[in-house]
Design a protein around this motif. Structure first.
Motif, PDB file in Angstrom:
ATOM      1  N   SER A   1       0.835  -1.206   0.000  1.00  0.00           N
ATOM      2  CA  SER A   1       0.000   0.000   0.000  1.00  0.00           C
ATOM      3  C   SER A   1       0.866   1.251   0.000  1.00  0.00           C
ATOM      4  O   SER A   1       2.023   1.228   0.435  1.00  0.00           O
ATOM      5  CB  SER A   1      -0.914   0.010   1.229  1.00  0.00           C
ATOM      6  OG  SER A   1      -0.133   0.068   2.412  1.00  0.00           O
TER       7      SER A   1
ATOM      8  N   GLU B   1       0.891   5.003   1.578  1.00  0.00           N
ATOM      9  CA  GLU B   1       0.277   5.605   2.767  1.00  0.00           C
ATOM     10  C   GLU B   1       0.606   7.097   2.828  1.00  0.00           C
ATOM     11  O   GLU B   1       1.760   7.494   2.649  1.00  0.00           O
ATOM     12  CB  GLU B   1       0.830   4.934   4.039  1.00  0.00           C
ATOM     13  CG  GLU B   1       0.682   3.426   4.070  1.00  0.00           C
ATOM     14  CD  GLU B   1      -0.710   2.964   4.461  1.00  0.00           C
ATOM     15  OE1 GLU B   1      -1.381   3.693   5.216  1.00  0.00           O
ATOM     16  OE2 GLU B   1      -1.121   1.875   4.010  1.00  0.00           O
TER      17      GLU B   1
ATOM     18  N   THR C   1      -6.049  11.489  -2.371  1.00  0.00           N
ATOM     19  CA  THR C   1      -5.431  10.201  -2.031  1.00  0.00           C
ATOM     20  C   THR C   1      -6.404   9.056  -2.351  1.00  0.00           C
ATOM     21  O   THR C   1      -5.982   7.998  -2.799  1.00  0.00           O
ATOM     22  CB  THR C   1      -4.987  10.123  -0.547  1.00  0.00           C
ATOM     23  OG1 THR C   1      -6.074  10.482   0.280  1.00  0.00           O
ATOM     24  CG2 THR C   1      -3.815  11.030  -0.271  1.00  0.00           C
ATOM     25  N   LYS C   2      -7.687   9.323  -2.147  1.00  0.00           N
ATOM     26  CA  LYS C   2      -8.680   8.294  -2.511  1.00  0.00           C
ATOM     27  C   LYS C   2      -8.630   8.029  -4.016  1.00  0.00           C
ATOM     28  O   LYS C   2      -8.602   6.880  -4.447  1.00  0.00           O
ATOM     29  CB  LYS C   2     -10.079   8.767  -2.099  1.00  0.00           C
ATOM     30  CG  LYS C   2     -11.156   7.740  -2.400  1.00  0.00           C
ATOM     31  CD  LYS C   2     -12.535   8.208  -1.997  1.00  0.00           C
ATOM     32  CE  LYS C   2     -13.064   9.264  -2.930  1.00  0.00           C
ATOM     33  NZ  LYS C   2     -14.468   9.625  -2.668  1.00  0.00           N
TER      34      LYS C   2
ATOM     35  N   TRP D   1      -4.513   5.530  -2.653  1.00  0.00           N
ATOM     36  CA  TRP D   1      -3.652   5.494  -1.471  1.00  0.00           C
ATOM     37  C   TRP D   1      -4.500   5.336  -0.197  1.00  0.00           C
ATOM     38  O   TRP D   1      -5.692   5.644  -0.197  1.00  0.00           O
ATOM     39  CB  TRP D   1      -2.865   6.796  -1.339  1.00  0.00           C
ATOM     40  CG  TRP D   1      -1.786   6.999  -2.349  1.00  0.00           C
ATOM     41  CD1 TRP D   1      -1.848   6.787  -3.700  1.00  0.00           C
ATOM     42  CD2 TRP D   1      -0.471   7.486  -2.085  1.00  0.00           C
ATOM     43  NE1 TRP D   1      -0.658   7.105  -4.279  1.00  0.00           N
ATOM     44  CE2 TRP D   1       0.217   7.545  -3.313  1.00  0.00           C
ATOM     45  CE3 TRP D   1       0.204   7.889  -0.923  1.00  0.00           C
ATOM     46  CZ2 TRP D   1       1.534   7.977  -3.417  1.00  0.00           C
ATOM     47  CZ3 TRP D   1       1.510   8.323  -1.025  1.00  0.00           C
ATOM     48  CH2 TRP D   1       2.168   8.354  -2.255  1.00  0.00           C
ATOM     49  N   ASN D   2      -3.837   4.905   0.874  1.00  0.00           N
ATOM     50  CA  ASN D   2      -4.469   4.929   2.203  1.00  0.00           C
ATOM     51  C   ASN D   2      -4.071   6.197   2.941  1.00  0.00           C
ATOM     52  O   ASN D   2      -2.979   6.723   2.715  1.00  0.00           O
ATOM     53  CB  ASN D   2      -3.981   3.762   3.062  1.00  0.00           C
ATOM     54  CG  ASN D   2      -4.510   2.444   2.574  1.00  0.00           C
ATOM     55  OD1 ASN D   2      -5.572   2.378   1.969  1.00  0.00           O
ATOM     56  ND2 ASN D   2      -3.757   1.391   2.847  1.00  0.00           N
TER      57      ASN D   2
ATOM     58  N   GLU E   1      -2.550   7.226   6.094  1.00  0.00           N
ATOM     59  CA  GLU E   1      -1.764   6.549   7.145  1.00  0.00           C
ATOM     60  C   GLU E   1      -2.326   6.881   8.529  1.00  0.00           C
ATOM     61  O   GLU E   1      -2.546   6.016   9.359  1.00  0.00           O
ATOM     62  CB  GLU E   1      -0.314   7.006   7.018  1.00  0.00           C
ATOM     63  CG  GLU E   1       0.639   6.445   8.031  1.00  0.00           C
ATOM     64  CD  GLU E   1       2.020   7.066   7.871  1.00  0.00           C
ATOM     65  OE1 GLU E   1       2.261   7.784   6.883  1.00  0.00           O
ATOM     66  OE2 GLU E   1       2.859   6.852   8.749  1.00  0.00           O
TER      67      GLU E   1
ATOM     68  N   THR F   1     -13.604   9.543   2.253  1.00  0.00           N
ATOM     69  CA  THR F   1     -12.854   8.355   1.789  1.00  0.00           C
ATOM     70  C   THR F   1     -13.614   7.048   1.991  1.00  0.00           C
ATOM     71  O   THR F   1     -13.211   6.015   1.478  1.00  0.00           O
ATOM     72  CB  THR F   1     -11.513   8.229   2.557  1.00  0.00           C
ATOM     73  OG1 THR F   1     -11.810   8.032   3.945  1.00  0.00           O
ATOM     74  CG2 THR F   1     -10.653   9.464   2.373  1.00  0.00           C
TER      75      THR F   1
ATOM     76  N   LYS G   1     -13.541   5.397   4.555  1.00  0.00           N
ATOM     77  CA  LYS G   1     -12.729   4.526   5.411  1.00  0.00           C
ATOM     78  C   LYS G   1     -12.484   5.244   6.731  1.00  0.00           C
ATOM     79  O   LYS G   1     -12.094   6.425   6.733  1.00  0.00           O
ATOM     80  CB  LYS G   1     -11.360   4.263   4.771  1.00  0.00           C
ATOM     81  CG  LYS G   1     -11.374   3.337   3.585  1.00  0.00           C
ATOM     82  CD  LYS G   1      -9.931   3.095   3.142  1.00  0.00           C
ATOM     83  CE  LYS G   1      -9.877   2.312   1.855  1.00  0.00           C
ATOM     84  NZ  LYS G   1      -8.534   2.310   1.273  1.00  0.00           N
TER      85      LYS G   1
END
Ligand code: SF4
Length: 336
Positions: A32, A34, A80-81, A85-86, A88, A113, A115
């Motif tokens: 991944s 991050e 980032t989405k 990417w995640n 971090e 996101t 998440k």
């Protein structure tokens, strides 16, 4: 022979081969990308010896100036989405945001996101103020030997960090710690790190290598050797096969990435994202992952992704565009 003895004997390749086997068996090949989302550029403690914040004395009088515009934070989350990417964690120095403000930012990032986010907001006893927008809590341990830790980070005790992570556990959150390699720690300090991970049942460990900032006591200290850094990571992978390992490396050390992946890293971090995306530096990260025979989740180069996706918050568009412009402006960057 135990892993600490192997490190002392410089049996690095043995460690890497063993760690890589464990990683592929338990975690597969995915890697991944991050991105830490910073809330501020100031910290009221400001005395950790390695930290950039400790060199920002002029800002101490006015922490408000160091707060980021929240729309910039949300724009970064949206991008980032899009890149795959995640996040971090959500990170900020001490004494800038209230718990209510951090919760509101976390809720918005969760909304953007889809998440829940990790927190890395310093020691707090107010974790019960958070809800489903949070997945886990990060303790910025930095170095695990208590005596050495007190020298390096005099204002944040390991005991307080532990207590926070115990509270996180009681509330059902995951637990992570950060560790910096190259501060002058001893190899035997790994025993303290192993004990800490065991005691707190840590789910995720994030390693960084020392970045010797100007105006800190480390400004003339060399960064840690790549194989030393990798040996430490491998020792964690071997001792804790199921733990998630994230490794950070700096743009002047991108060649570390391959060996860190072989050592057991599941994710990569610490990149100046908008200076690297789409150009030869971002592509270099992809090459490192490719030659490690691993599978990169997300992209460090696909420019089309930047404009794809449903922005649920149209008011963020100008902020998102600013970051996209930055990526295009840096496409032919020669040095970071
Ligand atoms: S508490 Fe964190 S942000 Fe503050 S000086 Fe220490 S490492 Fe830096």
């Amino acid at each position: 022979m135990d892993v600490i003895e192997k490190i002392k004997n410089k049996e690095v390749f043995d460690l890497l081969i063993e760690a890589n086997k464990i990683t592929e068996k338990i975690h597969g090949k995915d890697v991944s990308l991050e991105r830490a989302l910073f809330l501020s550029w100031w910290c009221e403690k400001g005395d950790c010896k390695f930290c950039y914040m400790s060199s920002q004395k002029d800002r101490i009088q006015n922490p408000d100036k160091a707060r980021r515009h929240v729309k910039g934070i949300y724009a970064e989350a949206e991008l980032t989405k899009r890149m795959g990417w995640n996040i971090e964690f959500l990170s900020g120095g001490y004494g800038v945001y209230s718990t209510d403000e951090i919760r509101e930012i976390s809720e918005n990032i969760y909304y953007i996101t889809d998440k829940p986010v990790w927190l890395n907001i310093g020691i707090t006893d107010e974790l019960d103020a958070y809800g489903e927008e949070i997945i886990g809590v990060t303790g910025a341990v930095e170095t695990a030997n208590p005596k050495f830790h007190n020298e390096i980070c005099p204002s944040k005790s390991i005991t307080d960090i532990k207590n926070m992570l115990i509270q996180a556990d009681n509330l059902g959150y995951k637990k992570a710690i950060t560790i910096i390699i190259g501060l002058g720690e001893e190899i035997d300090h790994l025993n303290d790190l192993f004990n800490l991970i065991e005691e707190l049942d840590i789910d995720r460990i994030i390693f960084y290598s020392l970045n010797p900032h100007p105006d800190t006591t480390y400004h003339l200290t060399p960064q840690p050797a790549s194989l030393y850094y990798a040996s430490i990571v491998a020792s964690i992978r071997i001792r804790f096969p199921h733990i998630e390992i994230i490794t950070g490396t700096w743009t002047d050390n991108l060649a570390n990435i391959g060996v860190l992946l072989k050592a057991g890293s599941n994710g990569l971090t610490k990149f100046p994202l908008f200076k690297m995306y789409g150009n030869r530096f971002g592509k270099r990260v992809e090459e490192e992952v490719y030659w490690s025979n691993r599978n990169l989740i997300g992209s460090f180069s696909n420019m089309d992704l930047l404009t794809q996706g449903d922005n649920l918050r149209p008011e963020l568009d100008p902020f998102i565009q600013r970051y996209i412009d930055m990526c295009y402006e840096n496409l032919d960057i020669k040095k970071i």
